[in-house]
Scaffold this active site. Structure first.
Site, PDB file in Angstrom:
ATOM      1  N   SER A  91     -32.897   6.548  40.897  1.00 42.03           N
ATOM      2  CA  SER A  91     -31.605   7.097  40.464  1.00 42.03           C
ATOM      3  C   SER A  91     -30.448   6.310  41.073  1.00 42.03           C
ATOM      4  O   SER A  91     -29.465   5.987  40.396  1.00 42.03           O
ATOM      5  CB  SER A  91     -31.481   8.564  40.892  1.00 42.03           C
ATOM      6  OG  SER A  91     -32.408   9.349  40.199  1.00 42.03           O
ATOM      7  N   ARG A 112     -27.533   3.670  39.300  1.00 39.78           N
ATOM      8  CA  ARG A 112     -26.095   3.887  39.519  1.00 39.78           C
ATOM      9  C   ARG A 112     -25.452   2.705  40.224  1.00 39.78           C
ATOM     10  O   ARG A 112     -24.286   2.399  39.988  1.00 39.78           O
ATOM     11  CB  ARG A 112     -25.893   5.185  40.303  1.00 39.78           C
ATOM     12  CG  ARG A 112     -26.173   6.443  39.435  1.00 39.78           C
ATOM     13  CD  ARG A 112     -26.524   7.632  40.290  1.00 39.78           C
ATOM     14  NE  ARG A 112     -26.625   8.887  39.567  1.00 39.78           N
ATOM     15  CZ  ARG A 112     -27.705   9.304  38.885  1.00 39.78           C
ATOM     16  NH1 ARG A 112     -28.781   8.523  38.807  1.00 39.78           N
ATOM     17  NH2 ARG A 112     -27.711  10.469  38.278  1.00 39.78           N
ATOM     18  N   GLY A 168     -34.860   7.642  30.526  1.00 43.76           N
ATOM     19  CA  GLY A 168     -33.865   8.648  30.152  1.00 43.76           C
ATOM     20  C   GLY A 168     -32.567   8.450  30.914  1.00 43.76           C
ATOM     21  O   GLY A 168     -31.479   8.636  30.366  1.00 43.76           O
ATOM     22  N   ARG A 183     -37.250  12.294  23.292  1.00 44.59           N
ATOM     23  CA  ARG A 183     -36.557  13.138  24.277  1.00 44.59           C
ATOM     24  C   ARG A 183     -35.172  13.564  23.776  1.00 44.59           C
ATOM     25  O   ARG A 183     -34.515  12.823  23.042  1.00 44.59           O
ATOM     26  CB  ARG A 183     -36.484  12.396  25.613  1.00 44.59           C
ATOM     27  CG  ARG A 183     -37.890  12.156  26.154  1.00 44.59           C
ATOM     28  CD  ARG A 183     -37.892  11.417  27.449  1.00 44.59           C
ATOM     29  NE  ARG A 183     -37.265  12.184  28.509  1.00 44.59           N
ATOM     30  CZ  ARG A 183     -37.024  11.703  29.721  1.00 44.59           C
ATOM     31  NH1 ARG A 183     -37.349  10.459  30.014  1.00 44.59           N
ATOM     32  NH2 ARG A 183     -36.464  12.461  30.631  1.00 44.59           N
ATOM     33  N   SER A 214     -28.865  19.390  34.821  1.00 45.81           N
ATOM     34  CA  SER A 214     -29.267  18.009  34.578  1.00 45.81           C
ATOM     35  C   SER A 214     -28.280  17.031  35.196  1.00 45.81           C
ATOM     36  O   SER A 214     -27.106  16.993  34.825  1.00 45.81           O
ATOM     37  CB  SER A 214     -29.366  17.730  33.074  1.00 45.81           C
ATOM     38  OG  SER A 214     -29.391  16.336  32.847  1.00 45.81           O
ATOM     39  N   ASP A 264     -38.693  16.080  39.674  1.00 45.72           N
ATOM     40  CA  ASP A 264     -39.602  14.974  39.357  1.00 45.72           C
ATOM     41  C   ASP A 264     -40.928  15.067  40.112  1.00 45.72           C
ATOM     42  O   ASP A 264     -41.827  14.246  39.894  1.00 45.72           O
ATOM     43  CB  ASP A 264     -38.933  13.633  39.679  1.00 45.72           C
ATOM     44  CG  ASP A 264     -37.813  13.325  38.685  1.00 45.72           C
ATOM     45  OD1 ASP A 264     -37.804  13.915  37.588  1.00 45.72           O
ATOM     46  OD2 ASP A 264     -36.940  12.506  39.025  1.00 45.72           O
ATOM     47  N   LYS A 266     -39.643  15.736  29.875  1.00 44.00           N
ATOM     48  CA  LYS A 266     -39.639  14.529  30.720  1.00 44.00           C
ATOM     49  C   LYS A 266     -40.375  13.414  29.968  1.00 44.00           C
ATOM     50  O   LYS A 266     -40.546  13.478  28.766  1.00 44.00           O
ATOM     51  CB  LYS A 266     -40.270  14.845  32.075  1.00 44.00           C
ATOM     52  CG  LYS A 266     -39.434  15.837  32.897  1.00 44.00           C
ATOM     53  CD  LYS A 266     -38.082  15.244  33.253  1.00 44.00           C
ATOM     54  CE  LYS A 266     -37.206  16.207  34.017  1.00 44.00           C
ATOM     55  NZ  LYS A 266     -35.838  15.695  34.172  1.00 44.00           N
ATOM     56  N   ARG A 323     -44.745  17.581  30.753  1.00 48.74           N
ATOM     57  CA  ARG A 323     -45.512  17.582  32.013  1.00 48.74           C
ATOM     58  C   ARG A 323     -46.250  18.886  32.267  1.00 48.74           C
ATOM     59  O   ARG A 323     -47.200  18.900  33.050  1.00 48.74           O
ATOM     60  CB  ARG A 323     -44.596  17.219  33.189  1.00 48.74           C
ATOM     61  CG  ARG A 323     -44.255  15.743  33.177  1.00 48.74           C
ATOM     62  CD  ARG A 323     -43.407  15.295  34.352  1.00 48.74           C
ATOM     63  NE  ARG A 323     -43.225  13.841  34.284  1.00 48.74           N
ATOM     64  CZ  ARG A 323     -42.270  13.175  34.903  1.00 48.74           C
ATOM     65  NH1 ARG A 323     -41.384  13.817  35.657  1.00 48.74           N
ATOM     66  NH2 ARG A 323     -42.190  11.865  34.780  1.00 48.74           N
ATOM     67  N   ARG A 347     -45.530   9.367  36.489  1.00 51.89           N
ATOM     68  CA  ARG A 347     -45.745  10.321  37.590  1.00 51.89           C
ATOM     69  C   ARG A 347     -47.044  11.110  37.408  1.00 51.89           C
ATOM     70  O   ARG A 347     -47.675  11.506  38.386  1.00 51.89           O
ATOM     71  CB  ARG A 347     -44.541  11.247  37.727  1.00 51.89           C
ATOM     72  CG  ARG A 347     -43.234  10.493  38.004  1.00 51.89           C
ATOM     73  CD  ARG A 347     -42.195  11.367  38.666  1.00 51.89           C
ATOM     74  NE  ARG A 347     -40.852  10.835  38.512  1.00 51.89           N
ATOM     75  CZ  ARG A 347     -40.325   9.849  39.237  1.00 51.89           C
ATOM     76  NH1 ARG A 347     -41.046   9.253  40.171  1.00 51.89           N
ATOM     77  NH2 ARG A 347     -39.091   9.446  39.024  1.00 51.89           N
TER      78      ARG A 347
HETATM   79  C1  S3P Z   1     -32.230  11.696  37.072  1.00 54.99           C
HETATM   80  C2  S3P Z   1     -32.107  13.033  36.792  1.00 54.99           C
HETATM   81  C3  S3P Z   1     -33.248  13.897  36.446  1.00 54.99           C
HETATM   82  C4  S3P Z   1     -34.585  13.244  36.841  1.00 54.99           C
HETATM   83  C5  S3P Z   1     -34.653  11.800  36.442  1.00 54.99           C
HETATM   84  C6  S3P Z   1     -33.529  11.007  37.096  1.00 54.99           C
HETATM   85  C7  S3P Z   1     -31.010  10.931  37.395  1.00 54.99           C
HETATM   86  O1  S3P Z   1     -33.253  14.101  35.038  1.00 54.99           O
HETATM   87  O2  S3P Z   1     -35.645  13.954  36.244  1.00 54.99           O
HETATM   88  O3  S3P Z   1     -35.893  11.234  36.835  1.00 54.99           O
HETATM   89  O4  S3P Z   1     -31.128   9.795  37.884  1.00 54.99           O
HETATM   90  O5  S3P Z   1     -29.908  11.452  37.155  1.00 54.99           O
HETATM   91  P1  S3P Z   1     -32.437  15.311  34.352  1.00 54.99           P
HETATM   92  O6  S3P Z   1     -31.017  15.065  34.520  1.00 54.99           O
HETATM   93  O7  S3P Z   1     -32.866  15.263  32.917  1.00 54.99           O
HETATM   94  O8  S3P Z   1     -32.936  16.548  35.046  1.00 54.99           O
END
Ligand code: S3P
Length: 433
Positions: free
Chosen positions: A23, A27, A95, A123, A166, A314, A341, A345, A386
């Site tokens: 994550s 960013r 995602g 998704r 989220s 996660d 996801k 899952r 995962r």
């Molecule tokens: C993430 C947020 C989560 C997580 C994903 C990474 C992120 O997803 O499951 O692996 O980096 O902001 P959601 O925002 O769909 O919960």
């Protein structure tokens, strides 16, 4: 298509450096590209998901050197310096890449298209399209799903209450807010990872956080930074699981991010009886970090409090395995997000556990898992990184070997998982299917 064959009976020992947080790595690339001046990143995760984000910004004219051994040098172009990509931007399996990029691209002065692999095309993207449309964005999807055709245009601010917890949606709205005419606020129904808020601030963009609401105003700028990415607790989780369930294990995971919006897995495993100690607490790149020592301990089933779900979102593949190895019943509720996801899952973990002889009652928003001895056998990962890593650890205590199919996507988040797992003692072999 690669598959894992994992033999039972070993234990996990030693010290393992955990690779960079996925994550935070996404960013770092996004904010570094939109900043003025140079950003130097160390400890970047070189997984396929993050490489997709890097490729997308390169296609929009951002120059970067690397990544090489976790180092990436980004020549930021400023908030308004991106160029129209001549090609669709391929988010692969990610995602995070697709949803965060949708936020950035909605407010650009050029059109763009986001595409992804088969899993990503299934998704839901409507969760970002709805707030972005309310900000004035023009994005055409296929029934709320990718590909996304984005016609960048000026945006309005929004005061948005997220219908689902989220971090990706929160981040997409905040990133679009950088391009809006007036302030943008998001309120979340439950705490989700706050890396975007921390990092926007770290790059010098003023952002206010009051309880569950984060707001940013116009007119700020992002300034290039040097930043170190902490180890990914979501990757560490598989080793927390493995060392907990395998008798004789004593493992130390070094440099792991322990941001309180991410540590649900530690709280849940500890409440189940795991022996987890945090040492060498420090701060790295604006995030709390620790070395985590984990030793074998017997687990007890539990009812997982729904408030911990978004803090461990996660880690449920690993937690399903922990529950299967625990004494008694474990109840997971309030976790319907697991169905959207990289795979469903809940369904995929339930059917994998059943293939190993475990009794699992599937529910719409979770599952009831009855702890028992695990048999061996063949498990479908459905291309979910995962799921594959969780079942690899399950083999430590299975009666016979476990074969896990379709493991290539482990490279999206943890390319050196097989090597690190072998180093720690897991009897894992990788074969081409
Ligand atoms: C993430 C947020 C989560 C997580 C994903 C990474 C992120 O997803 O499951 O692996 O980096 O902001 P959601 O925002 O769909 O919960």
């Amino acid at each position: 298509m690669s598959r894992y064959l994992v033999h039972p009976g070993s234990q996990l020992r030693g010290r393992l450096p955990i690779p960079g947080d996925k994550s935070i790595s996404h960013r770092a690339v996004i904010l570094g590209a939109l900043a003025e001046g140079v950003t130097e990143v160390e400890g970047l995760l070189e997984g396929a998901d993050v490489l997709a984000t890097i490729a997308a910004f390169r296609a929009m004219g951002v120059e970067m050197e690397g990544p090489d051994h976790g180092r990436l040098r980004i020549q930021g172009v400023g908030l308004h310096g991106l160029r129209a990509p001549g090609v669709p931007l391929d988010c692969g399996n990610s995602g995070t890449a697709m949803r965060l990029l949708a936020g950035v691209l909605a407010g650009q002065s050029f059109p763009s298209t986001l595409i992804g692999d088969a899993s990503l095309q299934r998704r839901p993207m409507d969760r970002v399209l709805r707030p972005l449309a309310a900000m004035g964005a023009e994005i055409i999807a296929q029934d709320g799903r990718a590909p996304l055709r984005i016609h960048g245009r000026p945006l309005r601010g929004i005061d948005y209450v997220l219908p689902v917890a989220s971090a990706q949606v929160k981040s997409a709205v905040l990133l679009a807010g950088l391009y809006a005419e007036d302030p943008t606020c998001v309120t979340e129904p439950a705490p989700t990872r706050d890396h975007s808020e921390r990092m926007l601030r770290g790059f010098g963009y003023p952002i206010e956080r009051l309880g569950a609401r984060a707001c940013l105003r116009q007119g700020g700028r992002l300034h290039g930074q040097s930043l170190q990415v902490p180890g990914d607790i979501s990757s560490a989780a598989f080793f927390l699981l493995g060392a907990t369930i395998a008798p004789g294990s004593d493992l130390t995971l070094t440099g792991v991010g322990i941001n309180p919006t991410r540590t649900g897995v530690i709280e849940i495993l500890t409440r189940m009886g795991a022996r987890i100690d945090l040492t060498a607490l420090r701060e790295v790149g604006g995030e709390p970090v620790a070395d985590i020592r984990v030793r074998h301990a017997p687990l007890q089933g539990m009812v997982i409090p729904p408030r911990l779900v978004s803090l461990a979102i996660d880690e449920f593949p690993a937690l399903f395995i922990a529950a299967a190895c625990a004494k008694g019943r474990t109840v997971i509720t309030g976790a319907e997000e697991l169905r959207v996801k990289e795979s469903d899952r809940i369904a995929v973990m339930a059917s994998g556990l059943r293939a190993l002889g475990v009794t699992v009652e599937e529910r719409v928003d979770g599952a009831v898992i009855h702890g028992s001895l695990l048999g061996g056998g063949r498990v479908e990962s459905h291309g979910d990184h995962r799921v594959a890593m969780a079942f690899a650890m399950a083999a430590l205590v299975a009666r016979d070997a476990i074969e896990i199919l379709d493991c290539a996507n482990v490279a999206t988040s943890f390319p050196n998982f097989p090597a690190l797992a072998q180093q720690a003692g897991l009897l894992l072999a990788v074969a081409d299917a």
